[in-house]
Design a protein around this motif. Sequence first.
Motif, PDB file in Angstrom:
ATOM      1  N   ALA A 142      31.592  29.032  38.129  1.00  0.00           N
ATOM      2  CA  ALA A 142      32.192  29.663  36.852  1.00  0.00           C
ATOM      3  C   ALA A 142      31.592  31.830  37.168  1.00  0.00           C
ATOM      4  CB  ALA A 142      31.959  29.816  35.106  1.00  0.00           C
ATOM      5  N   LEU A 143      30.345  31.831  37.428  1.00  0.00           N
ATOM      6  CA  LEU A 143      29.866  33.296  37.609  1.00  0.00           C
ATOM      7  C   LEU A 143      29.952  33.994  38.818  1.00  0.00           C
ATOM      8  CD1 LEU A 143      26.736  32.725  35.511  1.00  0.00           C
ATOM      9  CD2 LEU A 143      28.329  33.870  34.806  1.00  0.00           C
ATOM     10  N   ALA A 144      30.756  33.513  39.763  1.00  0.00           N
ATOM     11  CA  ALA A 144      30.871  33.967  41.410  1.00  0.00           C
ATOM     12  C   ALA A 144      31.935  35.024  41.328  1.00  0.00           C
ATOM     13  CB  ALA A 144      32.070  33.207  41.941  1.00  0.00           C
ATOM     14  N   LEU A 145      30.880  36.041  41.184  1.00  0.00           N
ATOM     15  CA  LEU A 145      31.372  37.385  41.387  1.00  0.00           C
ATOM     16  C   LEU A 145      31.463  38.051  42.746  1.00  0.00           C
ATOM     17  CD1 LEU A 145      28.368  39.159  38.628  1.00  0.00           C
ATOM     18  CD2 LEU A 145      30.648  38.445  38.398  1.00  0.00           C
ATOM     19  N   SER A 146      32.834  39.051  43.041  1.00  0.00           N
ATOM     20  CA  SER A 146      32.921  39.872  44.058  1.00  0.00           C
ATOM     21  C   SER A 146      31.601  40.716  44.537  1.00  0.00           C
ATOM     22  CB  SER A 146      34.141  39.966  44.441  1.00  0.00           C
ATOM     23  OG  SER A 146      34.137  41.026  43.041  1.00  0.00           O
ATOM     24  N   LEU A 147      31.596  41.423  45.355  1.00  0.00           N
ATOM     25  CA  LEU A 147      31.218  42.373  45.728  1.00  0.00           C
ATOM     26  C   LEU A 147      31.158  44.021  44.676  1.00  0.00           C
ATOM     27  CD1 LEU A 147      28.578  43.295  47.433  1.00  0.00           C
ATOM     28  CD2 LEU A 147      30.887  44.296  49.108  1.00  0.00           C
ATOM     29  N   ALA A 148      31.797  44.136  44.701  1.00  0.00           N
ATOM     30  CA  ALA A 148      32.945  44.698  43.731  1.00  0.00           C
ATOM     31  C   ALA A 148      32.356  44.944  42.471  1.00  0.00           C
ATOM     32  CB  ALA A 148      34.250  45.817  43.689  1.00  0.00           C
ATOM     33  N   ASP A 149      32.760  43.602  42.085  1.00  0.00           N
ATOM     34  CA  ASP A 149      31.748  43.819  40.368  1.00  0.00           C
ATOM     35  C   ASP A 149      30.034  43.321  39.878  1.00  0.00           C
ATOM     36  OD1 ASP A 149      34.086  42.694  39.497  1.00  0.00           O
ATOM     37  OD2 ASP A 149      34.496  40.876  40.021  1.00  0.00           O
ATOM     38  N   ARG A 150      29.885  43.394  41.218  1.00  0.00           N
ATOM     39  CA  ARG A 150      27.787  42.696  41.617  1.00  0.00           C
ATOM     40  C   ARG A 150      27.975  44.463  41.955  1.00  0.00           C
ATOM     41  NH1 ARG A 150      28.401  38.354  45.501  1.00  0.00           N
ATOM     42  NH2 ARG A 150      28.231  39.932  46.345  1.00  0.00           N
ATOM     43  N   GLN A 151      28.491  45.851  42.300  1.00  0.00           N
ATOM     44  CA  GLN A 151      28.055  47.158  42.907  1.00  0.00           C
ATOM     45  C   GLN A 151      27.948  47.261  40.966  1.00  0.00           C
ATOM     46  OE1 GLN A 151      29.762  47.935  45.941  1.00  0.00           O
ATOM     47  NE2 GLN A 151      28.190  47.054  47.572  1.00  0.00           N
ATOM     48  N   ALA A 152      29.214  46.888  40.758  1.00  0.00           N
ATOM     49  CA  ALA A 152      30.279  48.262  38.889  1.00  0.00           C
ATOM     50  C   ALA A 152      28.953  47.021  38.179  1.00  0.00           C
ATOM     51  CB  ALA A 152      30.954  47.105  39.211  1.00  0.00           C
ATOM     52  N   LEU A 153      28.555  45.852  38.183  1.00  0.00           N
ATOM     53  CA  LEU A 153      28.162  45.354  36.757  1.00  0.00           C
ATOM     54  C   LEU A 153      26.504  45.964  35.999  1.00  0.00           C
ATOM     55  CD1 LEU A 153      28.336  43.392  34.755  1.00  0.00           C
ATOM     56  CD2 LEU A 153      27.280  41.813  35.952  1.00  0.00           C
ATOM     57  N   VAL A 154      25.678  46.202  37.515  1.00  0.00           N
ATOM     58  CA  VAL A 154      24.206  46.651  37.301  1.00  0.00           C
ATOM     59  C   VAL A 154      24.458  48.205  36.511  1.00  0.00           C
ATOM     60  CG1 VAL A 154      22.477  47.258  37.895  1.00  0.00           C
ATOM     61  CG2 VAL A 154      23.336  44.861  38.650  1.00  0.00           C
ATOM     62  N   VAL A 177      34.976  55.581  41.966  1.00  0.00           N
ATOM     63  CA  VAL A 177      33.780  54.466  42.377  1.00  0.00           C
ATOM     64  C   VAL A 177      34.228  53.433  43.046  1.00  0.00           C
ATOM     65  CG1 VAL A 177      32.295  52.648  41.254  1.00  0.00           C
ATOM     66  CG2 VAL A 177      32.474  55.184  39.867  1.00  0.00           C
ATOM     67  N   ALA A 178      34.906  52.523  42.658  1.00  0.00           N
ATOM     68  CA  ALA A 178      35.604  51.590  43.027  1.00  0.00           C
ATOM     69  C   ALA A 178      37.150  50.657  43.333  1.00  0.00           C
ATOM     70  CB  ALA A 178      34.760  50.109  42.166  1.00  0.00           C
ATOM     71  N   ARG A 179      37.993  51.131  43.613  1.00  0.00           N
ATOM     72  CA  ARG A 179      39.416  50.369  44.162  1.00  0.00           C
ATOM     73  C   ARG A 179      39.234  48.992  43.924  1.00  0.00           C
ATOM     74  NH1 ARG A 179      43.132  55.704  45.847  1.00  0.00           N
ATOM     75  NH2 ARG A 179      41.268  56.999  45.859  1.00  0.00           N
ATOM     76  N   VAL A 180      39.944  48.401  43.080  1.00  0.00           N
ATOM     77  CA  VAL A 180      39.373  46.790  42.985  1.00  0.00           C
ATOM     78  C   VAL A 180      41.094  46.201  43.194  1.00  0.00           C
ATOM     79  CG1 VAL A 180      37.201  46.832  42.264  1.00  0.00           C
ATOM     80  CG2 VAL A 180      39.050  46.863  40.922  1.00  0.00           C
ATOM     81  N   GLY A 181      42.189  47.053  43.187  1.00  0.00           N
ATOM     82  CA  GLY A 181      43.034  46.110  43.830  1.00  0.00           C
ATOM     83  C   GLY A 181      44.447  46.485  41.651  1.00  0.00           C
ATOM     84  N   PRO A 182      45.669  46.479  42.697  1.00  0.00           N
ATOM     85  CA  PRO A 182      46.133  47.236  41.262  1.00  0.00           C
ATOM     86  C   PRO A 182      46.450  47.184  40.534  1.00  0.00           C
ATOM     87  CG  PRO A 182      47.399  45.283  42.950  1.00  0.00           C
ATOM     88  CD  PRO A 182      45.577  45.724  44.061  1.00  0.00           C
ATOM     89  N   GLY A 183      46.155  45.790  39.837  1.00  0.00           N
ATOM     90  CA  GLY A 183      46.131  44.970  39.076  1.00  0.00           C
ATOM     91  C   GLY A 183      44.839  45.662  38.252  1.00  0.00           C
ATOM     92  N   PHE A 184      44.116  45.775  38.364  1.00  0.00           N
ATOM     93  CA  PHE A 184      42.717  46.456  37.429  1.00  0.00           C
ATOM     94  C   PHE A 184      43.491  47.014  36.537  1.00  0.00           C
ATOM     95  CE2 PHE A 184      39.441  49.588  36.451  1.00  0.00           C
ATOM     96  CZ  PHE A 184      38.740  48.696  36.437  1.00  0.00           C
ATOM     97  N   LEU A 185      44.101  48.313  36.906  1.00  0.00           N
ATOM     98  CA  LEU A 185      44.557  49.109  35.792  1.00  0.00           C
ATOM     99  C   LEU A 185      45.445  48.264  34.776  1.00  0.00           C
ATOM    100  CD1 LEU A 185      45.373  52.505  37.871  1.00  0.00           C
ATOM    101  CD2 LEU A 185      43.017  52.384  35.814  1.00  0.00           C
ATOM    102  N   GLY A 186      46.988  47.907  34.783  1.00  0.00           N
ATOM    103  CA  GLY A 186      47.140  47.104  33.615  1.00  0.00           C
ATOM    104  C   GLY A 186      46.487  45.975  33.192  1.00  0.00           C
TER     105      GLY A 186
END
Length: 133
Positions: free
Chosen positions: A6-18, A94-103
């Motif tokens: 459940a806590l598996a984070l992508s690289l972009a998530d880990r770089q943005a979370l901190v 900073v991070a282009r994480v995907g097209p669904g992010f902004l929505g």
Amino acid sequence: MAPTGALALSLADRQALVPMAASYLILMSALGFGLRRLYRPGSSGERERQDQVQATPPGLAPQVGRAALRRVAGTVVGGYLLLMAVIVAYYFGVARVGPGFLGSAVTGTALLLGLAAPVFAALSWLADRRRRS
């Protein structure tokens, strides 16, 4: 082997979370320190008199009725627009994480706003009723 929990984070998530968590903690600490300093007499040096510290500056009466509602609505809408500006700047800068992010950001923050604004209004109304009685 990638974690699938459940806590598996992508690289972009880990770089943005901190950075986001650190920024949030710094901002909330600064706001808390400012409020504490505002509502407590000076703790170092010369102590201010208790009657000089006021929540409302002299000459300004607290707003009631439609004026208060208009002010709160303006604050809510302005805060939502500022949050959206920060999210869009984060997405493009900073991070282009995907097209669904902004929505998801638009609908998620609108949901948060839709839940928080009525709770804030109800608690404000209860506090006002309690103060009057």
